[in-house]
Design an enzyme around this catalytic site. Sequence first.
Site, PDB file in Angstrom:
ATOM      1  N   ARG A  78       1.979   9.073   5.708  1.00  0.00           N
ATOM      2  CA  ARG A  78       2.088   7.651   6.011  1.00  0.00           C
ATOM      3  C   ARG A  78       0.777   7.202   6.663  1.00  0.00           C
ATOM      4  O   ARG A  78       0.540   7.424   7.824  1.00  0.00           O
ATOM      5  CB  ARG A  78       3.262   7.399   6.966  1.00  0.00           C
ATOM      6  CG  ARG A  78       3.394   5.959   7.454  1.00  0.00           C
ATOM      7  CD  ARG A  78       3.867   5.037   6.375  1.00  0.00           C
ATOM      8  NE  ARG A  78       5.213   5.382   5.910  1.00  0.00           N
ATOM      9  CZ  ARG A  78       5.781   4.870   4.810  1.00  0.00           C
ATOM     10  NH1 ARG A  78       5.097   4.010   4.060  1.00  0.00           N
ATOM     11  NH2 ARG A  78       6.999   5.230   4.456  1.00  0.00           N
ATOM     12  N   GLN A 102       9.415   8.103  -5.722  1.00  0.00           N
ATOM     13  CA  GLN A 102       8.612   6.899  -5.505  1.00  0.00           C
ATOM     14  C   GLN A 102       7.124   7.235  -5.442  1.00  0.00           C
ATOM     15  O   GLN A 102       6.713   8.169  -4.770  1.00  0.00           O
ATOM     16  CB  GLN A 102       9.033   6.207  -4.207  1.00  0.00           C
ATOM     17  CG  GLN A 102       8.168   4.981  -3.882  1.00  0.00           C
ATOM     18  CD  GLN A 102       8.816   4.071  -2.881  1.00  0.00           C
ATOM     19  OE1 GLN A 102       9.899   3.562  -3.100  1.00  0.00           O
ATOM     20  NE2 GLN A 102       8.143   3.866  -1.755  1.00  0.00           N
ATOM     21  N   ARG A 107       0.541  12.287  -4.653  1.00  0.00           N
ATOM     22  CA  ARG A 107       0.450  12.288  -3.185  1.00  0.00           C
ATOM     23  C   ARG A 107       1.301  13.382  -2.557  1.00  0.00           C
ATOM     24  O   ARG A 107       1.227  13.619  -1.350  1.00  0.00           O
ATOM     25  CB  ARG A 107       0.866  10.915  -2.633  1.00  0.00           C
ATOM     26  CG  ARG A 107       2.321  10.572  -2.896  1.00  0.00           C
ATOM     27  CD  ARG A 107       2.698   9.208  -2.365  1.00  0.00           C
ATOM     28  NE  ARG A 107       4.152   9.034  -2.395  1.00  0.00           N
ATOM     29  CZ  ARG A 107       4.839   8.287  -1.545  1.00  0.00           C
ATOM     30  NH1 ARG A 107       4.217   7.630  -0.597  1.00  0.00           N
ATOM     31  NH2 ARG A 107       6.146   8.182  -1.632  1.00  0.00           N
ATOM     32  N   HIS A 183      -3.802   3.618  -2.197  1.00  0.00           N
ATOM     33  CA  HIS A 183      -2.912   2.951  -1.231  1.00  0.00           C
ATOM     34  C   HIS A 183      -3.565   2.891   0.162  1.00  0.00           C
ATOM     35  O   HIS A 183      -3.111   3.537   1.107  1.00  0.00           O
ATOM     36  CB  HIS A 183      -1.595   3.732  -1.180  1.00  0.00           C
ATOM     37  CG  HIS A 183      -0.435   3.016  -0.572  1.00  0.00           C
ATOM     38  ND1 HIS A 183      -0.515   2.299   0.596  1.00  0.00           N
ATOM     39  CD2 HIS A 183       0.854   2.916  -0.987  1.00  0.00           C
ATOM     40  CE1 HIS A 183       0.671   1.804   0.887  1.00  0.00           C
ATOM     41  NE2 HIS A 183       1.520   2.159  -0.062  1.00  0.00           N
ATOM     42  N   ASP A 228       4.711  -8.054   0.753  1.00  0.00           N
ATOM     43  CA  ASP A 228       4.613  -7.012  -0.264  1.00  0.00           C
ATOM     44  C   ASP A 228       4.374  -7.711  -1.603  1.00  0.00           C
ATOM     45  O   ASP A 228       5.313  -8.162  -2.255  1.00  0.00           O
ATOM     46  CB  ASP A 228       5.896  -6.175  -0.294  1.00  0.00           C
ATOM     47  CG  ASP A 228       5.743  -4.905  -1.124  1.00  0.00           C
ATOM     48  OD1 ASP A 228       4.678  -4.728  -1.742  1.00  0.00           O
ATOM     49  OD2 ASP A 228       6.698  -4.100  -1.157  1.00  0.00           O
ATOM     50  N   GLU A 290      -4.548  -2.614  -1.563  1.00  0.00           N
ATOM     51  CA  GLU A 290      -4.508  -1.420  -2.393  1.00  0.00           C
ATOM     52  C   GLU A 290      -5.002  -1.726  -3.808  1.00  0.00           C
ATOM     53  O   GLU A 290      -4.359  -2.460  -4.549  1.00  0.00           O
ATOM     54  CB  GLU A 290      -3.067  -0.904  -2.442  1.00  0.00           C
ATOM     55  CG  GLU A 290      -2.417  -0.825  -1.057  1.00  0.00           C
ATOM     56  CD  GLU A 290      -0.902  -0.718  -1.122  1.00  0.00           C
ATOM     57  OE1 GLU A 290      -0.384  -0.260  -2.162  1.00  0.00           O
ATOM     58  OE2 GLU A 290      -0.234  -1.107  -0.151  1.00  0.00           O
TER      59      GLU A 290
END
Length: 315
Positions: A78, A102, A107, A183, A228, A290
Amino acid sequence: MVDRPNKPSALAATPGLQPQAQVTISHGNSRVSASLPSGESIEILLYGATVLSWKDASGDEKLWLSEGAKLDGTKAVRGGIPLVFPVFGTAPDHEATSKLPQHGFARNSRWEFLGKSTSESSSNSVKLDFGLSSENLDEAARQLWPYKFGLLYSVTLDRESLKTALVITNEGDVPFEFQTLLHTYFRIKDISSVQIAGLEDSPYVDKVDAAKAKTQSSDPVAFSGETDRVYTPAKGPSHPVVISEGGAAKFSIVRDNLDDVVVWNPWIDKAAGMGDFEPKDGWKNMVCAEAGAVSSWQKLEKGDAFEGAQTIYLK
């Protein structure tokens, strides 16, 4: 000792090599760090090839990393710059990626460190290369996404910028589709004084408002609640997206072959609901801008490659 009349005289100063970037591998071969002679530095976790830290010459951190981030390979990090591939979010209606977790598996996979390169003409930059291929994936990931691929990720630290570039190659006989995203979590002091320019008059999908298609006004993006959004900037990838705070520009992002920009801040309630988001008021000190290719699917035929990059300049 015999004195030789014609012995060579000593040089006034022995010429030395220019100071070079230093690269170290630490934490049980799980992290790669690099620093320039001028003081700038980066740190990358091999789990996810996640950039954890980017500091300027004075040691000022440019990326936000959650205090609750898992750095032991148990889950995606995170903060920093996680890599999204081959799906952005989840895609239950896209058969090939419908079963993936997701943001895909890049990652959540351990990458290989392929080495460093530096410029012969300058000691002011260093490039670190990382690789991930279908052979590196665990069996579960290969079952969920059975395509043969190669990823080459390059992180280049300069005195005034950080460039992250991803090359995706189809190494199998079957075409595949993908999405990808860098990201990036930027560290800021107060989200209420942050604006993002370069997205004016651009279409976007508002994921906070039932994924409605909207158009940004002629004003920069400002923040007063959970945000978002998936923008496709009207002026194209080469036009800078500029993050300002208190009216002063802090970061300028230029994209190469990445048409979209996701803007995200979780605000109060969403941050409170994420177990690895610490401190809970950390949303005040971060903003995500991003660079990616996520508003549609990219298709690679056998042997084809896709390259996308972002360069973040300090202002």
